[in-house]
Design an enzyme around this catalytic site. Structure first.
Site, mmCIF file in Angstrom:
data_model
loop_
_atom_site.group_PDB
_atom_site.id
_atom_site.type_symbol
_atom_site.label_atom_id
_atom_site.label_comp_id
_atom_site.label_asym_id
_atom_site.label_seq_id
_atom_site.Cartn_x
_atom_site.Cartn_y
_atom_site.Cartn_z
ATOM 1 N N TYR A 138 -2.790 -0.869 10.187
ATOM 2 C CA TYR A 138 -2.708 -1.153 8.751
ATOM 3 C C TYR A 138 -1.385 -0.645 8.179
ATOM 4 C CZ TYR A 138 -4.071 -1.296 3.815
ATOM 5 O OH TYR A 138 -4.126 -1.560 2.462
ATOM 6 N N SER A 187 0.832 -1.199 0.000
ATOM 7 C CA SER A 187 0.000 0.000 0.000
ATOM 8 C C SER A 187 0.866 1.247 0.000
ATOM 9 C CB SER A 187 -0.878 0.006 1.262
ATOM 10 O OG SER A 187 -1.574 1.222 1.413
#
Length: 241
Positions: A157, A143
């Site tokens: 995350y 990401s």
């Protein structure tokens, strides 16, 4: 070209929706054998049904946090597909409670178990197969939050995706001698069902974001790269308008 690529097998985890489903359609359209893994078998069947009619596909339901199950799944895929040439290590999740002020150990532990330990489980399951082949590409869905801090992504995350990006780099450092290459894909916001569950998310912005199909095209670019070249990471972002 398609006939040649049919000899290659790609195993996609998190294949039941979003980026995983797009990866399945992209690789199938390019002529690869496609093996699909996710926890929900019904969603995998729907994805498999959406693939071109001539696609050779295999459904292998499983949870990436099940270490022994991933070893068994990798062996099943390799026996069916005459090896595993490409792994799309895509399974992952995010959670509603993303800030230190909302610290929730149960959900944070679950996220890290899937995004980090689950990814490690899948990698470890594929390594013996790829080492024996002296060939293999691992493509990990990291990401933007795996490269830069992102308040939207959240604490747990972001930590998990930073870990995954480093795990990918470690494979290039240690497994290149075995013919194995690794790439971390680091997209900013991708228009997937996962994103719609972000607190306060505005659905009207979806069209301006990276699309799952863009991720599939990027993964295919990596898969087609000269075997002498390792693409360590690719960072993607939508055009700022």
């Amino acid at each position: 070209m398609k006939g040649t690529l049919m000899l290659q097998t790609v195993w996609i985890t998190g294949a039941g929706s979003g980026i995983g489903a797009a990866l399945a359609r992209g690789f199938a359209g390019a002529g690869y054998r496609v093996a699909l893994t996710a926890r929900n078998e019904e969603s995998l069947e729907e994805v498999a049904a959406s693939l071109p009619a001539d696609t050779s596909s295999l459904i292998v339901p499983g949870d990436v946090t099940d270490r022994a199950g991933m070893v068994a799944a990798a062996q099943q895929v390799a026996e069916w597909g005459e090896g595993i040439q490409i792994l799309c290590n895509n399974a992952g999740l995010n959670i509603p409670k993303r800030r230190w002020a909302d610290l929730d150990w149960e959900s944070w532990d679950r996220l890290l178990d899937v995004n980090v330990t689950g990814a490690l489980n899948v990698i470890a399951a594929c390594l013996p197969i790829m080492r024996a082949q002296k060939d293999g590409i691992m493509i990990h869905t990291s990401s933007w939050a795996g490269r830069f801090h992102s308040a939207n992504g959240g604490v747990a995350y972001g930590a998990s995706k930073h870990a995954l990006s480093d795990i990918s780099a470690s494979l290039n450092d240690q497994e290149g001698a075995n013919g194995i290459r690794s790439t971390a894909l680091c997209p900013a916001e991708v228009a997937t069902p996962l994103l719609t569950r972000r607190p306060g998310f505005d659905v009207s912005t979806m069209k301006a974001m990276i699309q799952p199909e863009d991720m599939a095209e990027t993964a295919l670019y990596v898969a087609r790269m000269n075997p002498s070249v390792a693409v360590h990471e690719i960072v993607l972002a939508p055009v700022r308008r």
